[in-house]
Design an enzyme around this catalytic site. Sequence first.
Site, PDB file in Angstrom:
ATOM      1  N   THR A  98       0.853  -1.195   0.000  1.00 59.61           N
ATOM      2  CA  THR A  98       0.000   0.000   0.000  1.00 59.61           C
ATOM      3  C   THR A  98       0.887   1.241   0.000  1.00 59.61           C
ATOM      4  O   THR A  98       2.075   1.162  -0.313  1.00 59.61           O
ATOM      5  CB  THR A  98      -0.990  -0.050   1.195  1.00 59.61           C
ATOM      6  OG1 THR A  98      -1.909   1.028   1.076  1.00 59.61           O
ATOM      7  CG2 THR A  98      -0.276   0.069   2.545  1.00 59.61           C
ATOM      8  N   ASN A  99       0.347   2.400   0.313  1.00 58.80           N
ATOM      9  CA  ASN A  99       1.151   3.637   0.359  1.00 58.80           C
ATOM     10  C   ASN A  99       0.692   4.517   1.520  1.00 58.80           C
ATOM     11  O   ASN A  99      -0.212   4.148   2.263  1.00 58.80           O
ATOM     12  CB  ASN A  99       1.068   4.370  -0.985  1.00 58.80           C
ATOM     13  CG  ASN A  99      -0.359   4.745  -1.312  1.00 58.80           C
ATOM     14  OD1 ASN A  99      -0.977   5.551  -0.634  1.00 58.80           O
ATOM     15  ND2 ASN A  99      -0.918   4.131  -2.363  1.00 58.80           N
ATOM     16  N   HIS A 100       1.316   5.683   1.642  1.00 55.27           N
ATOM     17  CA  HIS A 100       1.109   6.522   2.832  1.00 55.27           C
ATOM     18  C   HIS A 100      -0.126   7.424   2.775  1.00 55.27           C
ATOM     19  O   HIS A 100      -0.323   8.230   3.671  1.00 55.27           O
ATOM     20  CB  HIS A 100       2.330   7.426   3.049  1.00 55.27           C
ATOM     21  CG  HIS A 100       3.533   6.686   3.541  1.00 55.27           C
ATOM     22  ND1 HIS A 100       3.544   6.022   4.737  1.00 55.27           N
ATOM     23  CD2 HIS A 100       4.757   6.499   2.981  1.00 55.27           C
ATOM     24  CE1 HIS A 100       4.724   5.470   4.911  1.00 55.27           C
ATOM     25  NE2 HIS A 100       5.479   5.738   3.854  1.00 55.27           N
ATOM     26  N   SER A 101      -0.937   7.342   1.746  1.00 56.42           N
ATOM     27  CA  SER A 101      -2.065   8.280   1.649  1.00 56.42           C
ATOM     28  C   SER A 101      -2.992   8.138   2.867  1.00 56.42           C
ATOM     29  O   SER A 101      -3.371   7.036   3.250  1.00 56.42           O
ATOM     30  CB  SER A 101      -2.855   8.010   0.368  1.00 56.42           C
ATOM     31  OG  SER A 101      -3.988   8.836   0.355  1.00 56.42           O
TER      32      SER A 101
END
Length: 394
Positions: free
Chosen positions: A208-211
């Site tokens: 996933t990512n940091h959003s």
Amino acid sequence: MLKGKTVVLGVTGSIAAYKIANLARMLVKQHCEVHVLMTQNATNFINPITFETLTKHKCLIDTFDRNFEFSVEHVALAKAADVVMIAPASANVIGKIANGIADDMLTTTVMACPCKKIVSPAMNHNMFHNPIVQDNIEKLKHYGYEIVEPAHGMLANGDMGDGRMPDEELLFEYIVKEIAFEKDMTGKKVLVTAGATVEAIDPVRFITNHSSGKMGFALAKNAMLRGAEVTLVMGKCDSEPPVFANTVKVQSAKDMYDAVIERADSMDIIVKAAAVADYRPKNVSSEKVKKQDGNMSIELERTDDILKTLGERKNGQFICGFSMETENMLENSRKKLEKKNCDMIVANNLKQDGAGFGGNTNIVTLITKDDEVQLEKMTKDEVAEKIFDFILSR
Ligand code: CTP
């Protein structure tokens, strides 16, 4: 947001009246004028001095109080009000208003108010489900009153049931929705995506990512407060979505693709603030992958580009994408605008202090084919407002 607005709170005799002290405080903190009207019964549950101290206005109970500021108090207040909220609203006061009875300060003022009226019923489960009360509520709806559905939960006598007044935070949101903004997006259908997508590796791990979803939530909220009908397609986010948006929760880029494309044709504006995975594991293991000696690698395949697909098949929608860069922001973002055939790109540089993931501020540049507007550092709520101002001006 609420500066210069006048809110009238009508409080009736219910234990939930104590929550309204905090609601009044929350409103005053937003710099609006708050006037509290109480029924005589309400004064058994909370002292008018509490409201007078919080609002710096006399708490009105008696219609024939001679100690007034205006000539005809209930009429003057009714004229000044931008919104009236009756909370907690007892079965008695709902019945009176629905049937045109105005026999105290609260009911006479409500009768004289041309503005929007919001009613939050609070009572015992059986009282709430009494067909007479239900008929009266229907009648109020028919006359344009907005009803805050009571919550299910523990009631004052310890019973579980319907009839619980929601917490003041939600009541506050109802008021904000009504008066915070000019309704310049009424009739517009807006789809916003927010947060991060999650791509499974196996039943335990994912990419996933940091959003955080904050920018997307601010956009959904701003459009909703301006009267738009908002659909929020959200991936993994760090907080709860704003109330009053139709929320669709998704996991992967594929889920988000399906959810967005399915709804795209009926939208007027689509803003893609989500951070969508560009790659996903080619094979998702149905069992937990066991560790082995040495390194391992995961083969990744491309996901479909949702924004690009929207650009290719658009038929009248205004399509706005986001671009997060760490170098050559303007040049790379312009390339995305062209390649994905969208109407606007909101570009931000992850390396700039006050921009990007997680924080409450952002520094963005709004880019269209023949325009480029650099905005200063501001809160994500303010950025959202500027983005829709810009889109509406197009
Ligand atoms: N986006 C999308 N679908 C994807 C990937 C991205 O709809 N599969 C959208 C994002 O929601 C965002 C915009 O495309 O609005 C830009 O995403 P970004 O990752 O910054 O750009 P990319 O085109 O993916 O290019 P790169 O990763 O090479 O910078």
